[in-house]
Write a protein that holds these residues in place. Structure first.
Motif, short mmCIF file in Angstrom:
data_model
loop_
_atom_site.label_atom_id
_atom_site.label_comp_id
_atom_site.label_asym_id
_atom_site.label_seq_id
_atom_site.Cartn_x
_atom_site.Cartn_y
_atom_site.Cartn_z
N HIS A 1 6.15 -3.24 1.03
CA HIS A 1 5.69 -1.92 0.57
C HIS A 1 5.46 -1.94 -0.93
N ARG A 2 4.29 -1.45 -1.36
CA ARG A 2 4.00 -1.18 -2.76
C ARG A 2 3.48 0.25 -2.86
N ASP A 3 3.80 0.93 -3.96
CA ASP A 3 3.25 2.28 -4.13
C ASP A 3 2.94 2.56 -5.59
N SER A 4 2.31 3.72 -5.81
CA SER A 4 1.83 4.10 -7.14
C SER A 4 2.96 4.47 -8.09
N LEU A 5 4.21 4.53 -7.59
CA LEU A 5 5.37 4.72 -8.47
C LEU A 5 5.84 3.41 -9.06
N GLY A 6 5.26 2.30 -8.59
CA GLY A 6 5.70 0.98 -9.01
C GLY A 6 6.71 0.36 -8.08
N SER A 7 7.01 0.99 -6.95
CA SER A 7 7.96 0.43 -5.98
C SER A 7 7.40 -0.85 -5.37
N LEU A 8 8.26 -1.83 -5.20
CA LEU A 8 7.93 -3.08 -4.52
C LEU A 8 9.14 -3.43 -3.66
N GLN A 9 9.00 -3.29 -2.33
CA GLN A 9 10.15 -3.42 -1.46
C GLN A 9 9.77 -4.06 -0.13
N ALA A 10 10.42 -5.15 0.20
CA ALA A 10 10.28 -5.72 1.53
C ALA A 10 11.21 -4.97 2.48
N ILE A 11 10.70 -4.60 3.64
CA ILE A 11 11.53 -3.96 4.65
C ILE A 11 11.71 -4.93 5.80
N VAL A 12 12.96 -5.08 6.24
CA VAL A 12 13.32 -5.98 7.33
C VAL A 12 14.02 -5.18 8.42
N PRO A 13 14.20 -5.75 9.61
CA PRO A 13 14.82 -5.00 10.71
C PRO A 13 16.17 -4.40 10.32
N GLY A 14 16.34 -3.14 10.68
CA GLY A 14 17.57 -2.41 10.39
C GLY A 14 17.45 -1.51 9.18
N ASP A 15 16.57 -1.84 8.23
CA ASP A 15 16.38 -1.00 7.04
C ASP A 15 15.54 0.22 7.39
N ILE A 16 15.63 1.23 6.54
CA ILE A 16 14.74 2.39 6.63
C ILE A 16 14.06 2.58 5.28
N ASN A 17 12.74 2.65 5.28
CA ASN A 17 11.97 3.03 4.10
C ASN A 17 11.55 4.49 4.26
N LEU A 18 11.87 5.30 3.26
CA LEU A 18 11.46 6.69 3.23
C LEU A 18 10.60 6.90 1.99
N MET A 19 9.32 7.18 2.20
CA MET A 19 8.41 7.44 1.09
C MET A 19 8.02 8.91 1.11
N VAL A 20 8.35 9.62 0.04
CA VAL A 20 8.08 11.05 -0.06
C VAL A 20 6.79 11.22 -0.85
N ALA A 21 5.74 11.67 -0.17
CA ALA A 21 4.44 11.80 -0.83
C ALA A 21 4.41 12.99 -1.78
N GLY A 22 4.99 14.13 -1.36
CA GLY A 22 4.96 15.31 -2.21
C GLY A 22 3.55 15.66 -2.66
N ARG A 23 3.36 15.80 -3.97
CA ARG A 23 2.05 16.20 -4.49
C ARG A 23 1.02 15.09 -4.43
N GLY A 24 1.48 13.85 -4.12
CA GLY A 24 0.51 12.78 -3.94
C GLY A 24 1.05 11.42 -4.30
N ILE A 25 0.81 10.44 -3.42
CA ILE A 25 1.23 9.07 -3.65
C ILE A 25 0.23 8.14 -2.98
N VAL A 26 0.14 6.92 -3.47
CA VAL A 26 -0.72 5.89 -2.88
C VAL A 26 0.16 4.69 -2.58
#
Length: 304
Positions: free
Chosen positions: A92-117
């Protein structure tokens, strides 16, 4: 993930009388070039279950070396995405600068709110070999008061998600509270998300929520007089003391929570206001959304 397959809508079957299962949804599979996605929500008969407005079952998909998931940057507004894998890995990459690999068992929660890419790809180390990807991607509508909050990204390692064994059935409380456990995953309204793995013949009493749906990831189950086949989603009636029984080894996902009122959905945009969606479409078309650091060159164009 980008909603670039709008025709993958599920079909619904009504169940008669006072059955515990109000609707039984059967998905249509959509082949995205060697990658199968099953869409369960939204449908014409059931647009949301509590705050949940989108439910996709990804795979299992087997990729040869050099191939894999490659979803270019795309935008979201007024929602939160939840990604959970059974097998494989996603980057996962996003416009906040996040860089995160997600593997089985993890949860990624991305809050778009007013806008995210964001973009969803795989690390070169993963695509270099044959590999499999299998998981769920869901969208949560945000309450009206939170639709325009600042975007955020939260990653929860698998060991932080509470586990329980109920009547011999191992389960995980992914979001919300159930079976005496409360997940650390952030919520904005009453939200329920539980995963369980039943052996043949095992029974499980389901926790209560204002609205609930049960998805059969694999296997086959029965609830009262209704058979729940693999890849079906049962929209459950009101009431407590609902029990599901496994007719084969089965993995299930239970979602639910409080209803949030009408939401509009268009491509990757969800909002309580049509005009907000039109603004987001215009902003994406005109390049006014932020870029994704490290993934600035590509993007998914606005459909139509």
């Amino acid at each position: 993930m980008s909603d670039n397959y709008p025709n993958a809508a599920a079909e619904c079957t009504s169940t008669p009388g006072e059955n515990a299962v109000r609707l039984l949804l059967q998905p249509r599979d959509k082949d995205l070039g060697g990658f199968s996605v099953r869409r369960l929500l939204p449908t014409a008969q059931c647009k949301m279950v509590g705050p949940w407005i989108f439910f996709d079952h990804m795979g299992p998909a087997d990729f040869p070396p050099g191939k894999g998931i490659n979803v270019r940057p795309h935008p979201h507004i007024n929602l939160a995405t939840v990604t959970y894998l059974f097998e494989g890995e996603m980057l996962h990459r996003d416009s906040l600068g996040s860089l995160q690999a997600i593997v089985p068992g993890d949860i990624n929660l991305m809050v778009a709110g007013r806008g995210i890419v964001h973009s969803e790809r795989e690390r070169p180390e993963v695509t270099a070999a044959a590999h499999r990807l299998h998981g769920l991607q869901l969208w949560l509508a945000l309450p009206e008061a939170d639709e325009e909050i600042e975007p955020a990204f939260h990653h929860y390692p698998g060991e932080s998600i509470p586990t329980r064994t109920v009547d011999g059935v191992p389960l995980r409380v992914m979001m919300g509270s159930a079976y005496g456990a409360t997940s650390p995953v952030k919520t904005f309204a009453d939200t329920l998300y539980v995963e369980a793995h039943l052996r043949k013949g095992q029974r499980l009493s389901l926790p209560n929520a204002a609205e609930r749906a049960l998805y059969v990831v694999s296997g086959a189950l029965k609830m009262e007089d209704t058979n729940l086949p693999e890849h079906a989603m049962a929209i459950l009636s009101d009431g407590s003391n609902l029990v599901v029984e496994a007719e084969a080894e089965s993995r299930i996902a239970l979602i639910g929570g409080e209803p949030l009122g009408q939401r509009f959905i268009d491509w990757n945009f969800v909002s309580s206001r049509k005009e907000r969606i039109e603004q987001a479409r215009s902003d994406w078309r005109e390049g006014r959304f932020p870029k994704v650091p490290g993934d600035e060159e590509e993007f998914i164009p606005l459909p139509g």
